[in-house]
Design an enzyme around this catalytic site. Structure first.
Site, short mmCIF file in Angstrom:
data_model
loop_
_atom_site.label_atom_id
_atom_site.label_comp_id
_atom_site.label_asym_id
_atom_site.label_seq_id
_atom_site.Cartn_x
_atom_site.Cartn_y
_atom_site.Cartn_z
N ARG A 1 49.97 42.32 59.98
CA ARG A 1 51.26 42.41 59.30
C ARG A 1 52.02 43.64 59.80
O ARG A 1 51.46 44.50 60.48
CB ARG A 1 51.04 42.49 57.78
CG ARG A 1 50.57 41.19 57.19
CD ARG A 1 50.20 41.31 55.72
NE ARG A 1 48.98 42.08 55.52
CZ ARG A 1 48.49 42.40 54.33
NH1 ARG A 1 49.10 42.02 53.23
NH2 ARG A 1 47.36 43.09 54.23
N LYS B 1 49.41 48.58 55.25
CA LYS B 1 48.12 49.06 54.74
C LYS B 1 48.16 50.57 54.55
O LYS B 1 49.02 51.28 55.08
CB LYS B 1 47.00 48.74 55.74
CG LYS B 1 46.74 47.27 55.92
CD LYS B 1 46.42 46.55 54.64
CE LYS B 1 44.99 46.74 54.20
NZ LYS B 1 44.70 45.92 52.99
N GLU C 1 51.59 49.06 45.27
CA GLU C 1 50.85 48.37 44.21
C GLU C 1 51.11 48.94 42.82
O GLU C 1 50.69 48.33 41.84
CB GLU C 1 49.34 48.37 44.53
CG GLU C 1 48.62 49.71 44.40
CD GLU C 1 48.70 50.56 45.67
OE1 GLU C 1 49.44 50.20 46.58
OE2 GLU C 1 48.01 51.60 45.71
N HIS D 1 46.34 52.20 47.36
CA HIS D 1 45.05 51.99 46.66
C HIS D 1 44.22 53.28 46.70
O HIS D 1 43.11 53.32 47.26
CB HIS D 1 44.28 50.82 47.29
CG HIS D 1 44.99 49.52 47.18
ND1 HIS D 1 45.13 48.85 45.98
CD2 HIS D 1 45.64 48.77 48.10
CE1 HIS D 1 45.82 47.74 46.17
NE2 HIS D 1 46.16 47.67 47.44
N TYR E 1 51.22 50.10 50.84
CA TYR E 1 50.08 50.00 49.91
C TYR E 1 49.19 51.22 50.13
O TYR E 1 48.93 51.61 51.28
CB TYR E 1 49.24 48.75 50.21
CG TYR E 1 49.87 47.44 49.77
CD1 TYR E 1 50.13 47.19 48.43
CD2 TYR E 1 50.18 46.46 50.70
CE1 TYR E 1 50.71 45.97 48.03
CE2 TYR E 1 50.76 45.25 50.31
CZ TYR E 1 51.02 45.02 48.97
OH TYR E 1 51.58 43.84 48.58
N ALA F 1 39.25 36.92 43.35
CA ALA F 1 39.11 38.21 42.65
C ALA F 1 38.08 39.13 43.31
O ALA F 1 37.73 40.17 42.74
CB ALA F 1 38.75 37.96 41.19
N ASP G 1 38.42 41.20 45.57
CA ASP G 1 38.91 42.57 45.80
C ASP G 1 38.71 43.45 44.56
O ASP G 1 38.83 44.67 44.65
CB ASP G 1 40.38 42.56 46.24
CG ASP G 1 41.31 41.99 45.20
OD1 ASP G 1 40.86 41.22 44.33
OD2 ASP G 1 42.51 42.32 45.24
N1 LIG Z 1 41.31 38.30 47.87
C1 LIG Z 1 42.60 38.56 48.10
O1 LIG Z 1 43.03 38.63 49.24
C2 LIG Z 1 43.54 38.77 46.95
C3 LIG Z 1 44.92 38.73 47.15
C4 LIG Z 1 45.76 38.85 46.04
C5 LIG Z 1 45.21 39.02 44.75
N2 LIG Z 1 43.85 39.09 44.61
C6 LIG Z 1 43.19 39.24 43.31
O2 LIG Z 1 43.28 38.04 42.56
C7 LIG Z 1 43.06 38.35 41.18
C8 LIG Z 1 44.10 37.67 40.32
O3 LIG Z 1 45.38 38.26 40.57
P1 LIG Z 1 46.71 37.79 39.82
O4 LIG Z 1 47.83 38.45 40.52
O5 LIG Z 1 46.72 36.31 39.65
O6 LIG Z 1 46.50 38.47 38.38
P2 LIG Z 1 47.27 38.08 37.04
O7 LIG Z 1 47.19 39.27 36.15
O8 LIG Z 1 48.59 37.47 37.35
O9 LIG Z 1 46.36 36.91 36.41
C9 LIG Z 1 45.05 37.10 35.94
C10 LIG Z 1 44.79 36.09 34.84
O10 LIG Z 1 43.38 36.15 34.52
C11 LIG Z 1 43.28 35.85 33.14
N3 LIG Z 1 41.96 36.20 32.66
C12 LIG Z 1 41.43 37.43 32.38
N4 LIG Z 1 40.16 37.29 31.94
C13 LIG Z 1 39.87 35.96 31.96
C14 LIG Z 1 38.73 35.18 31.63
N5 LIG Z 1 37.61 35.74 31.18
N6 LIG Z 1 38.79 33.82 31.78
C15 LIG Z 1 39.91 33.24 32.22
N7 LIG Z 1 41.04 33.92 32.54
C16 LIG Z 1 41.01 35.26 32.41
C17 LIG Z 1 44.44 36.63 32.52
O11 LIG Z 1 44.76 36.16 31.21
C18 LIG Z 1 45.56 36.37 33.55
O12 LIG Z 1 46.34 35.23 33.18
C19 LIG Z 1 43.07 39.88 41.11
O13 LIG Z 1 41.75 40.35 41.09
C20 LIG Z 1 43.76 40.28 42.38
O14 LIG Z 1 43.41 41.61 42.78
C21 LIG Z 1 43.03 38.98 45.69
#
Ligand SMILES: NC(=O)c1ccc[n+]([C@@H]2O[C@H](COP(=O)([O-])OP(=O)(O)OC[C@H]3O[C@@H](n4cnc5c(N)ncnc54)[C@H](O)[C@@H]3O)[C@@H](O)[C@H]2O)c1
Length: 375
Positions: A15, A75, A118, A96, A94, A268, A270
């Site tokens: 990126r 990054k 972030e 972190h 970003y 999730a 990360d």
């Molecule tokens: N791997 C990657 O490349 C990458 C990229 C972007 C985001 N992410 C990660 O993805 C995850 C989600 O991000 P997001 O932006 O959608 O967050 P978000 O806050 O928009 O959504 C999270 C949802 O999880 C729900 N939740 C919490 N505990 C729960 C449970 N026990 N059961 C069911 N639902 C539950 C919350 O109510 C919320 O609606 C984060 O950890 C974020 O860091 C990872």
């Protein structure tokens, strides 16, 4: 203002901080932009496109760090980049910082003004510069899942959309936030049978309205997770508890009870991952198998679609970036509390509390509220 865009140097990061279109916006507003040669080549943004947009091309990152008043990246800066920053310079990227003592120490020592994408906020309690990457990861999760469901990629040989006369595959999305909603949209678009679990009833109501009954919404309990995961072909882990490690929602026993050849995509990861058997993987080796269940746990999914991610990120970062350039960083932040929330380090002071909570003792840092640091 002279804005500098160095090439990203982190392993397999393609990126870039500004697209040619974003450069044109800065130039139209009267700013100068300097882009490192070949910085966008890997995703089809050539030096010629940057020149046509009004940028000058610099032969090295050193020149950019030496001359630019604001550095725009994607990054977190690597140690040799941190050492090139100086007082009076603004870094917009970003960061972190909380889990990264080395970077925090180097940014504090640099004296630069460091704004973290972030932690910039919006008026609805969201994080607008994180959301585009969640949208990308959510959409990608189903694409990746569908790929690994193919027999030759280790999956059960299930087509998510089914065909006339054959039932579609079942997709379970755990967490109905930005990632989960985008995963559900893709899964629905492919014709899959989609269920979303969330712990927030208001969120489940919104999802029911958004999808007009085309998906099932279920309150997230241990029982629901056990039941729906045992029937699913693809499970997407998309939960977030802000500021905390992801809860482990599927344990080893649940995973053993899943259908052979089913796929888990732990977005999730990360935040530590929400399945007991998850461990972070890379785009080079995205999957591994535990108990006949394929695990995809890539920690930087958006990097895999670097071109789309760069454009999505720029759409979100550009308005704040322009404000920083137009008004000067200090005034821009004092005028906008959401941009001010992005300030993590300013002239040697740490201005983001969570960073001091995580590293204050180790590094001997104290917290200065962002507004006080700027005054
Ligand atoms: N791997 C990657 O490349 C990458 C990229 C972007 C985001 N992410 C990660 O993805 C995850 C989600 O991000 P997001 O932006 O959608 O967050 P978000 O806050 O928009 O959504 C999270 C949802 O999880 C729900 N939740 C919490 N505990 C729960 C449970 N026990 N059961 C069911 N639902 C539950 C919350 O109510 C919320 O609606 C984060 O950890 C974020 O860091 C990872």
């Amino acid at each position: 203002m002279l804005v500098g865009v160095p090439k990203e140097i982190k392993n397999h990061e393609y990126r870039i901080g500004l697209t040619p279109a974003a450069v044109k916006e800065f130039v139209t507003h009267g700013h100068s932009v300097m882009v490192e040669t070949n910085a966008g080549d890997a995703i089809g943004f050539t030096d010629q496109m940057y020149t046509e947009a009004g940028a000058t091309i610099a032969p090295s990152a050193q020149q950019i760090f030496a001359e630019a008043e604001m550095i725009v990246k994607v990054k977190e800066p690597q140690p040799n980049e941190c050492k090139l920053l100086s007082k009076g310079q603004t870094l917009y990227t970003y960061l972190h910082l909380a889990p990264d003592a080395t970077q925090t120490e180097l940014l504090v020592a640099s004296g630069a003004t460091c704004i973290a994408y972030e932690t910039v906020t919006d008026g609805h309690g969201g994080l607008p510069l994180l959301a585009p990457m969640s949208e990308v990861a959510g959409r990608m999760s189903v694409q990746a899942g569908a790929h690994y469901l193919e027999k030759s990629h280790g999956g059960s040989g299930t087509l998510l959309g089914g065909v006339p006369g054959v039932a579609p595959g079942k997709v379970l999305v755990i967490g109905g936030g930005v990632v989960g909603t985008n995963a559900a949209k893709m899964a629905l678009g492919l014709g899959a049978d989609v269920t979303i679990l969330d712990r927030s009833l208001p969120r489940l109501r919104q999802l029911d309205d958004i999808f007009r009954g085309q998906i099932k919404t279920v309150f997230s309990t241990v029982d629901a997770i056990e039941h729906y995961s045992s029937k699913a072909d693809l499970v997407v882990g998309a939960v977030l508890i802000p500021g905390a490690a992801a809860p482990k929602l599927l344990n080893r026993e649940h995973i053993k009870a899943m259908k052979p050849g089913s796929v888990l995509v732990d977005v999730a990861i990360d935040q530590g991952g929400c399945f007991e058997t998850s461990k972070a993987t890379t785009h080079q080796e995205p999957v591994y198998t535990v108990d006949d269940v394929v695990h995809y746990c890539v920690a930087n999914m958006p990097g895999g679609v670097a071109r789309t991610s760069t454009m999505a990120l720029n759409n979100a970062t550009m308005p704040f970036g322009l404000a920083l350039a137009n008004k000067g960083p200090k005034q821009a932040m004092l005028d906008d509390k959401h941009l001010l929330a992005g300030l993590n380090v300013h002239e040697g002071k740490v201005t983001y509390k969570a960073v001091v909570d995580a590293l204050g003792e180790e590094l001997g840092l104290s917290y200065t509220p962002a507004e006080d640091a700027l005054k």
